[in-house]
Write a protein that holds these residues in place. Structure first.
Motif, PDB file in Angstrom:
ATOM      1  N   LYS A   1       0.827  -1.204   0.000  1.00 51.00           N
ATOM      2  CA  LYS A   1       0.000   0.000   0.000  1.00 51.00           C
ATOM      3  C   LYS A   1       0.861   1.255   0.000  1.00 51.00           C
ATOM      4  CE  LYS A   1      -3.905  -2.120   2.448  1.00 51.00           C
ATOM      5  NZ  LYS A   1      -4.771  -2.091   3.647  1.00 51.00           N
ATOM      6  N   VAL A   2       0.289   2.329  -0.564  1.00 53.30           N
ATOM      7  CA  VAL A   2       0.947   3.631  -0.574  1.00 53.30           C
ATOM      8  C   VAL A   2       0.107   4.598   0.237  1.00 53.30           C
ATOM      9  CG1 VAL A   2       1.861   5.493  -1.999  1.00 53.30           C
ATOM     10  CG2 VAL A   2       1.884   3.139  -2.853  1.00 53.30           C
TER      11      VAL A   2
ATOM     12  N   LYS B   1       5.493   4.209   0.696  1.00 54.80           N
ATOM     13  CA  LYS B   1       5.143   2.900   0.149  1.00 54.80           C
ATOM     14  C   LYS B   1       5.607   1.823   1.128  1.00 54.80           C
ATOM     15  CE  LYS B   1       7.002   1.585  -3.841  1.00 54.80           C
ATOM     16  NZ  LYS B   1       7.154   1.443  -5.307  1.00 54.80           N
ATOM     17  N   ARG B   2       4.626   1.116   1.702  1.00 54.23           N
ATOM     18  CA  ARG B   2       4.922   0.123   2.734  1.00 54.23           C
ATOM     19  C   ARG B   2       4.813  -1.281   2.156  1.00 54.23           C
ATOM     20  NH1 ARG B   2       1.458  -0.836   8.342  1.00 54.23           N
ATOM     21  NH2 ARG B   2       3.174  -1.698   9.603  1.00 54.23           N
TER      22      ARG B   2
ATOM     23  N   SER C   1       3.392   7.250  -7.127  1.00 55.91           N
ATOM     24  CA  SER C   1       4.093   6.040  -7.557  1.00 55.91           C
ATOM     25  C   SER C   1       3.191   4.863  -7.742  1.00 55.91           C
ATOM     26  CB  SER C   1       5.168   5.680  -6.576  1.00 55.91           C
ATOM     27  OG  SER C   1       5.974   4.703  -7.069  1.00 55.91           O
ATOM     28  N   GLN C   2       3.374   3.898  -8.214  1.00 55.55           N
ATOM     29  CA  GLN C   2       2.757   2.595  -8.276  1.00 55.55           C
ATOM     30  C   GLN C   2       1.557   2.473  -7.412  1.00 55.55           C
ATOM     31  OE1 GLN C   2       5.078  -0.646  -9.005  1.00 55.55           O
ATOM     32  NE2 GLN C   2       5.374  -0.762  -7.312  1.00 55.55           N
ATOM     33  N   LEU C   3       0.752   3.435  -7.465  1.00 52.55           N
ATOM     34  CA  LEU C   3      -0.338   3.486  -6.529  1.00 52.55           C
ATOM     35  C   LEU C   3      -1.403   2.507  -6.929  1.00 52.55           C
ATOM     36  CD1 LEU C   3      -0.264   7.273  -6.405  1.00 52.55           C
ATOM     37  CD2 LEU C   3       1.087   5.646  -5.254  1.00 52.55           C
TER      38      LEU C   3
ATOM     39  N   ASP D   1       9.045   3.855  -9.999  1.00 44.43           N
ATOM     40  CA  ASP D   1       9.018   2.403  -9.775  1.00 44.43           C
ATOM     41  C   ASP D   1      10.167   1.694 -10.461  1.00 44.43           C
ATOM     42  OD1 ASP D   1       8.499  -0.138  -9.111  1.00 44.43           O
ATOM     43  OD2 ASP D   1       6.516  -0.255  -9.980  1.00 44.43           O
TER      44      ASP D   1
END
Length: 822
Positions: free
Chosen positions: A497-498, A512-513, A814-816, A626
């Motif tokens: 998740k972000v 970003k975890r 980002s890569q959300l 990313d």
């Protein structure tokens, strides 16, 4: 007894011959200035002639001509001891100026020996020394108390070198000899590894270095006469922590140098041919380390160069051992025969860069590996070099005290980096140091915050600070995200998740975890840190820090106000982008990818180029994000990198998929798909559509080859694109999607064509903010009329399991979004 004496004579003769050969071959410096300061006569040291100070006065600018000399016998006998008998004294700032014939690496060597001259005790001197190279402070408030040689290695880019001696108030300066000599540029490469955290260290080639110590393990003193680059190597016995645990071995005549890598300029055979090794005493159960300890200055990073040459192994039972720097295991199960293609006694070296040191000592250890057939380990040579910090090799007492105290306090520091184009805010933290359990063969985690500025508009930066990331305390991340409040989730990706993070001063972050159950784990975490800390570019997203405490894998980025390019094309209620805006976004992304492919010694291949990984800031400037799947490109003599296929469905290069051979052209293919995605504004894979329309790349190419790309463009662009601009754009995208990589353009060519397409568009609609023209593409878009474009793309999004499609992704970073088939 006589036979033993003859053997010793033979070995000694062999040693002398090798030394002679070593000093007669090797690097030939273009610039070589050797000054015997304060002397009225030239002197020879080996094959080097040091010019008398008077005859070299054309290099010196000083208000007073004070030459000192001594006849004292207290100077220790050595090859260069004659240089310590005279000195030039300065009562006011004075400088030596040397014109340079060639830019690149240069040695600066300064000798100091305090003696009594006409009732002037030179031990009372106090002064600073500066180099014109980036105004580097070589010495600060320096007061040598005994014979000292200071050696620096600078990468000089100008045609002149100025060395300035500046006495402190009510004091004076002096120097016994000055050297400015070219060094091989290959002496320092960008192949070093940073540890704590473990990652590649980039930018070393541009750093200024000071030699702290250069050690010949298990061998004698090697003077400047016996080294091709005029260096001195001291024996290691005085640095050994437990001498009884070590023994020596020698085989100078057996040393081999590989075709690439180590050379005699890296270290002479007299270093690689001797070693200090474990004194296992034939005990197969021996389990200890051989350790050396060295004094260093806190507050600096250090380059540690380790020299290895397996001169002890015989037959199949070859050495396998572990290497430690401090408490960190930096090389596990090192097998020298494997790095030298199976050859024994082959010279090999490895570079490591320390984090900022918080203490005044540094240890290096070798010990047995669990894979060892017999417990043994060796080290042939070692160099420790200080990396300059903010243009200086000295740190003031107050600064040092503040640095050490910062290890015990929790402080939040806001760093502001102002660029010509924009201002970047970076938050720097310093955390509480708590005692933590330390396990052997585990890499502990540093709690120092290391500043890394966001690029202020320049293409890239090679300063020390721009090559390291923050190690951010978990407590700071937790507070910024309100304990990872689910209400702050702004996206979900394959990694995890972000969250939107907010610092106390209002600065926004994207956090970003990592999800422990995600298949995209440690490898991507490390790759992302390595790649984004290596490169700084205005069109690459900036990594602000990371956190790996409490078994977490957390990455912290700059916050991108306008989320992903993808969310602006379809699947959300965001305002539509105009054609000029789309072109500018493509140009920005192309610049970022072009930099990755060309801005470094080896190309970096992104491997996951897609619209979800192109982020937009508050001004809609594009940044590529990313880097978890990124891969270093092939060597110069190679055409590709063989690797497992990774990427996202719909964007994946078919040639890479078939052959598992990765090149920069794989990114070009993916970018071509993005280009069609930009102009058509639909997902790249839509399973619910008729078969010929499922894959965007294949569908768009058919229309482009017919010259009818205008029939399938985004209905919101109809009537707003100049035909010539669309034609150039479509031709470029078509070339990117060529079946074979060799037929595709480079990212540089793509960038040029996109800028040309923008010029063609602006030539007609320059004064029209709505990008409309009476002479543009006709209003008909029949193949979009086959589907309900008002809401169908949101359905495509959901049906393909792609993005979060609601409006909450408007500020996503980002890569959300979930990766497409990664």
């Amino acid at each position: 007894m006589m036979m033993a004496c003859e053997v010793l004579k033979f070995l000694f003769l062999q040693f002398l011959i090798l030394n002679f050969v070593c000093c007669c071959i090797g690097f030939d410096p273009k610039d070589k200035y050797y000054i015997n300061c304060g002397s009225s006569a030239d002197v020879a040291v080996g094959s080097i002639t040091y010019i008398a100070d008077k005859s070299s006065s054309r290099f010196l600018s000083t208000p007073e001509d004070i030459l000192a000399h001594t006849s004292s016998n207290s100077i220790a006998s050595s090859d260069d001891s004659v240089l310590f008998r005279t000195a030039r004294i300065f009562t006011k700032p004075s400088r030596y100026t040397f014109p340079l014939r060639q830019s690149g690496r240069h040695w600066i060597r300064l000798r100091f020996y305090p003696f009594l001259y006409q009732n002037l005790d030179m031990k009372s001197a106090n002064f600073s020394v500066f180099s014109s190279h980036k105004k580097t402070r070589l010495l600060s408030d320096f007061s040598p108390q005994n014979g000292t040689v200071k050696e620096y290695l600078l990468n000089v880019t100008s045609g002149i070198m100025v060395i300035t001696f500046s006495p402190s108030r009510n004091s004076f300066a002096y120097v016994n000899s000055v050297e400015v000599v070219s060094a091989p540029d290959s002496l320092i490469t960008d192949d070093a590894s940073l540890f704590n955290p473990i990652m590649a260290y980039s930018g070393l080639v541009d750093q200024a270095l000071e030699t702290v110590v250069r050690v010949n393990m298990g061998g004698p003193f090697v003077s400047l006469v016996n080294d091709t680059l005029g260096r001195s190597w001291v024996p290691d016995w005085s640095f050994l922590l437990h001498p009884n645990l070590a023994t020596n071995a020698s085989n100078i005549g057996g040393v081999r140098y590989p075709g690439g890598g180590a050379t005699q300029d890296i270290a002479p055979p007299t270093v690689y041919g001797t070693c200090t090794k474990m004194n296992s005493q034939s005990d197969p159960n021996s389990n200890f380390n051989v350790t050396w300890n060295f004094g260093v200055d806190a507050g600096f990073q250090y380059l540690i160069r380790l020299h290895f040459c397996d001169i002890v192994s015989k037959g199949a039972n070859q050495l396998v051992f572990d290497v430690y720097i401090g408490e960190f295991l930096v090389d596990r199960d090192l097998e020298l025969s494997s790095v030298s293609q199976g050859s024994l006694a082959t010279a090999y070296f490895k570079d490591f860069v320390t984090p900022l040191m918080d203490k005044d000592s540094l240890s290096v250890s070798i010990g047995p590996s669990k894979l060892s057939y017999y417990p043994d380990a060796l080290l042939n040579g070692l160099e420790v070099m200080k990396i300059s910090r903010k243009g200086s090799f000295s740190i003031g007492a107050s600064s040092l005290t503040a640095f050490l105290r910062s290890k015990k306090k929790l402080v939040m520091i806001v760093g502001v980096s102002v660029g010509v184009t924009f201002v970047s805010l970076i938050v720097v933290g310093v955390l509480v140091f708590m005692r933590r359990r330390k396990k052997k063969q585990e890499v502990s985690h540093s709690k120092i915050w290391i500043h890394i500025p966001v690029d202020g508009g320049a293409s890239h930066s090679h300063t020390m600070d721009s090559n390291l990331s923050y190690c951010i305390p978990f407590a700071v991340v937790e507070e910024a995200t309100n304990s990872f409040d689910e209400g702050r989730v702004i996206g979900v990706g394959g990694f995890g998740k972000v969250y939107e993070g907010v610092l106390g001063d209002g600065t926004k972050l994207a956090v970003k975890r990592g999800n422990p159950s995600s298949p995209q784990g440690l490898a991507e975490f490390r790759t992302e840190i390595e790649m984004l800390s290596r490169f700084r570019h205005r069109h690459l997203v900036s990594l602000l820090g990371y956190c790996d405490e409490k078994n977490e894998m957390i990455l912290v980025y700059e916050y991108m106000e306008n989320g992903t390019l993808k969310s602006h094309l379809y699947g959300s209620n965001l305002p539509s982008l105009g054609w000029k805006e789309r072109l500018q976004i493509c140009i920005g992304a192309a610049r970022g990818l072009h930099y990755l492919h060309t801005g470094y010694t080896k190309a970096v291949i992104h491997r996951d180029v897609k619209s979800a990984n192109i982020l937009l800031d508050e001004n809609l400037m594009a940044k590529v994000a990313d880097f978890g799947l990124s891969k270093t490109g092939p060597d110069i003599n190679q055409t590709h990198v063989s690797t497992a296929v990774k990427g996202s469905f719909g964007y994946l290069d078919p040639e890479y998929f078939r052959r598992q051979q990765l090149t920069e052209k794989s990114d070009v293919y993916s970018f071509g798909v993005v280009m069609f995605e930009v102009v058509c504004a639909r997902p790249v894979i839509v399973p619910s559509l008729p078969r010929e329309m499922v894959n965007l790349g294949e569908w768009a190419i058919k229309w482009q080859k017919k010259g009818e790309l205008d029939q399938i463009i985004d209905h919101r662009l109809v009537g707003r694109i100049k035909p010539n601009s669309l034609r150039k754009y479509g031709e470029t995208a078509e070339k990117c999607l060529a079946e074979f990589g060799v037929d595709r353009p480079s990212m540089g060519d793509v960038l040029w064509n996109l800028e040309y397409a923008l010029q063609l568009q602006e030539a007609v609609v320059r004064d029209d903010p709505e990008e409309s023209s009476s002479n543009n593409i006709h209003e008909i878009s029949p193949h979009f009329n086959d589907v309900d474009t008002s809401n169908s793309f949101g359905q495509f999004e959901r049906s393909s399991g792609d993005d979060l499609s609601d409006a909450s992704v408007s500020k996503v970073f980002s890569q959300l979004i979930r990766s497409e088939g990664r």
